[in-house]
Write a protein that holds these residues in place. Structure first.
Motif, short mmCIF file in Angstrom:
data_model
loop_
_atom_site.label_atom_id
_atom_site.label_comp_id
_atom_site.label_asym_id
_atom_site.label_seq_id
_atom_site.Cartn_x
_atom_site.Cartn_y
_atom_site.Cartn_z
N LYS A 85 -14.02 -7.70 2.60
CA LYS A 85 -13.41 -8.93 3.12
C LYS A 85 -12.77 -9.81 2.05
CE LYS A 85 -16.64 -9.08 7.03
NZ LYS A 85 -17.68 -9.88 7.75
N ILE A 86 -13.04 -9.51 0.78
CA ILE A 86 -12.47 -10.35 -0.29
C ILE A 86 -11.64 -9.52 -1.26
CG2 ILE A 86 -13.02 -11.84 -2.25
CD1 ILE A 86 -15.47 -12.80 -0.74
N ILE A 87 -12.25 -8.49 -1.86
CA ILE A 87 -11.57 -7.75 -2.92
C ILE A 87 -10.38 -6.97 -2.38
CG2 ILE A 87 -11.81 -5.90 -4.60
CD1 ILE A 87 -14.67 -6.79 -5.07
N ILE A 88 -10.60 -6.17 -1.33
CA ILE A 88 -9.51 -5.34 -0.81
C ILE A 88 -8.37 -6.19 -0.24
CG2 ILE A 88 -8.90 -3.65 0.97
CD1 ILE A 88 -11.51 -2.24 0.43
N PRO A 89 -8.64 -7.25 0.57
CA PRO A 89 -7.51 -8.09 1.00
C PRO A 89 -6.77 -8.74 -0.16
CG PRO A 89 -9.41 -8.47 2.41
CD PRO A 89 -9.89 -7.62 1.27
N ALA A 90 -7.50 -9.19 -1.19
CA ALA A 90 -6.84 -9.81 -2.34
C ALA A 90 -6.00 -8.81 -3.11
CB ALA A 90 -7.88 -10.45 -3.26
N ALA A 91 -6.45 -7.56 -3.14
CA ALA A 91 -5.74 -6.52 -3.90
C ALA A 91 -4.68 -5.81 -3.07
CB ALA A 91 -6.75 -5.49 -4.42
N SER A 92 -4.60 -6.10 -1.77
CA SER A 92 -3.73 -5.33 -0.88
C SER A 92 -2.25 -5.33 -1.28
CB SER A 92 -3.90 -5.81 0.56
OG SER A 92 -3.58 -7.17 0.68
N PRO A 93 -1.67 -6.44 -1.79
CA PRO A 93 -0.24 -6.35 -2.18
C PRO A 93 0.02 -5.28 -3.24
CG PRO A 93 -0.92 -8.64 -2.03
CD PRO A 93 -2.17 -7.83 -1.92
N VAL A 94 -0.85 -5.22 -4.24
CA VAL A 94 -0.66 -4.21 -5.29
C VAL A 94 -1.00 -2.82 -4.77
CG1 VAL A 94 -1.34 -3.53 -7.63
CG2 VAL A 94 -1.17 -5.94 -7.04
N ILE A 95 -1.99 -2.73 -3.88
CA ILE A 95 -2.34 -1.43 -3.29
C ILE A 95 -1.15 -0.88 -2.51
CG2 ILE A 95 -3.79 -0.27 -1.59
CD1 ILE A 95 -6.07 -2.12 -2.43
N PHE A 96 -0.50 -1.73 -1.71
CA PHE A 96 0.65 -1.27 -0.93
C PHE A 96 1.84 -0.94 -1.83
CE2 PHE A 96 -1.58 -3.15 2.73
CZ PHE A 96 -1.40 -2.12 3.65
N ALA A 97 1.97 -1.66 -2.94
CA ALA A 97 3.01 -1.30 -3.91
C ALA A 97 2.72 0.08 -4.49
CB ALA A 97 3.07 -2.34 -5.03
N GLY A 98 1.44 0.37 -4.76
CA GLY A 98 1.07 1.69 -5.24
C GLY A 98 1.35 2.77 -4.21
N LEU A 99 1.10 2.47 -2.93
CA LEU A 99 1.40 3.43 -1.87
C LEU A 99 2.90 3.72 -1.80
CD1 LEU A 99 -0.94 2.23 1.01
CD2 LEU A 99 -1.13 4.36 -0.28
N ARG A 100 3.70 2.68 -1.95
CA ARG A 100 5.15 2.87 -1.92
C ARG A 100 5.60 3.76 -3.08
NH1 ARG A 100 8.50 -2.48 -2.43
NH2 ARG A 100 7.70 -2.28 -4.55
N LEU A 101 5.07 3.49 -4.27
CA LEU A 101 5.40 4.34 -5.42
C LEU A 101 4.85 5.75 -5.23
CD1 LEU A 101 4.68 1.81 -8.31
CD2 LEU A 101 6.91 2.55 -7.48
N GLY A 102 3.66 5.84 -4.60
CA GLY A 102 3.08 7.16 -4.35
C GLY A 102 3.92 7.98 -3.39
N ILE A 103 4.50 7.33 -2.38
CA ILE A 103 5.38 8.05 -1.46
C ILE A 103 6.60 8.58 -2.19
CG2 ILE A 103 6.89 7.76 0.55
CD1 ILE A 103 4.81 5.80 1.66
N SER A 104 7.17 7.75 -3.08
CA SER A 104 8.32 8.21 -3.87
C SER A 104 7.96 9.40 -4.74
CB SER A 104 8.84 7.06 -4.74
OG SER A 104 9.25 5.96 -3.96
N ALA A 105 6.82 9.30 -5.43
CA ALA A 105 6.38 10.42 -6.28
C ALA A 105 6.05 11.64 -5.44
CB ALA A 105 5.16 10.00 -7.11
N GLY A 106 5.45 11.43 -4.27
CA GLY A 106 5.13 12.55 -3.39
C GLY A 106 6.37 13.25 -2.87
N PHE A 107 7.42 12.48 -2.58
CA PHE A 107 8.68 13.09 -2.12
C PHE A 107 9.28 13.96 -3.22
CE2 PHE A 107 13.31 12.99 -1.42
CZ PHE A 107 13.35 13.56 -0.16
N ILE A 108 9.22 13.46 -4.46
CA ILE A 108 9.68 14.28 -5.58
C ILE A 108 8.86 15.56 -5.67
CG2 ILE A 108 9.87 14.38 -8.11
CD1 ILE A 108 10.42 11.37 -8.05
N GLY A 109 7.54 15.43 -5.47
CA GLY A 109 6.67 16.61 -5.49
C GLY A 109 7.00 17.59 -4.38
N ALA A 110 7.32 17.07 -3.18
CA ALA A 110 7.67 17.95 -2.07
C ALA A 110 8.94 18.74 -2.36
CB ALA A 110 7.83 17.13 -0.79
N ILE A 111 9.96 18.06 -2.91
CA ILE A 111 11.21 18.75 -3.26
C ILE A 111 10.96 19.76 -4.37
CG2 ILE A 111 13.57 18.46 -4.09
CD1 ILE A 111 13.09 17.35 -1.30
N LEU A 112 10.16 19.36 -5.35
CA LEU A 112 9.84 20.26 -6.47
C LEU A 112 9.12 21.50 -5.97
CD1 LEU A 112 10.11 20.28 -9.57
CD2 LEU A 112 7.84 19.28 -9.68
#
Length: 218
Positions: A164-191
């Motif tokens: 209720k505190i740590i994860i909500p406070a960290a969620s903006p950076v977590i979602f930024a990491g997910l967005r970067l992870g999707i980009s890296a994963g797409f590169i991995g899929a093409i590779l």
């Protein structure tokens, strides 16, 4: 302010694509098409369904790999961010994974798991998970102690503080990491499609290169 930001984005796109068009007309390499030629090939492949079918095929390992990476990556990242011992134990591994040329592992994955969907999903996970884990761990680690202490002063349990505190406070950076992870994963899929079996978007790239159809390849 929003209009200015939109104008700058449009201007940067015009400069980029304009430079591409000009560079394509310079007789340096016949394998470098102009921007308009590439867009013409894109419209043709969208019109005949080739591009949509290819992306549908590529999205299978990408979707499965990102789902696994998000679930495990966030869980491991929270774990690493909360514990100095696990930070010391696991962070160097994911830092090395993020920096290392992971394409070198693809032949080993093919030997172990064959040329099917499993190998492609593992390539996506290997590319996406380090970004998600490190972003999540950093966000959890940098959560202000003051809000955690405030929660404990209201008799919150450790689980309550995390959920209720740590994860909500960290969620903006977590979602930024997910967005970067999707980009890296797409590169991995093409590779994976280029190195394991030529399917999806990787098949278009490989086939277009083999017949010297460079606008379609780009």
């Amino acid at each position: 302010m929003m209009n200015r930001a939109l104008t700058l984005k449009i201007l940067s796109a015009v400069i980029l694509f304009g430079a591409w068009e000009v560079a394509g007309h310079i007789p340096v390499s016949f394998a470098f098409p102009t921007f308009l030629e590439s867009m013409g090939a894109l419209m043709r492949m969208i019109g005949d369904g080739t591009m949509l079918d290819a992306y549908a095929e590529t999205l299978r390992p990408l979707a499965v790999g990102i789902a696994i990476s998000a679930f495990l990556g966030i869980a491991i990242g929270v774990w690493v961010g909360l514990s100095r011992f696990f930070d010391w134990l696991f962070s160097p591994i994911f830092i090395v994974m993020q920096a290392a040329p992971l394409a070198a592992l693809i032949p080993l994955l093919v030997l172990a798991y064959g040329i099917g969907l499993t190998s492609k999903v593992l390539v996506v996970c290997i590319m996406a998970m380090p970004v998600i884990v490190l972003n999540t761990a950093g966000a959890v680690r940098n959560t202000p102690d003051s809000i955690k202490e405030m929660g404990r002063s209201y008799l919150a349990t450790d689980l309550d503080v995390i959920l209720k505190i740590i994860i909500p406070a960290a969620s903006p950076v977590i979602f930024a990491g997910l967005r970067l992870g999707i980009s890296a994963g797409f590169i991995g899929a093409i590779l994976a499609e280029l190195k394991i079996t030529p399917t999806g978007v990787g098949d278009i790239i490989t086939y277009s290169r083999s017949i010297a159809d460079y606008p379609s390849m780009y």
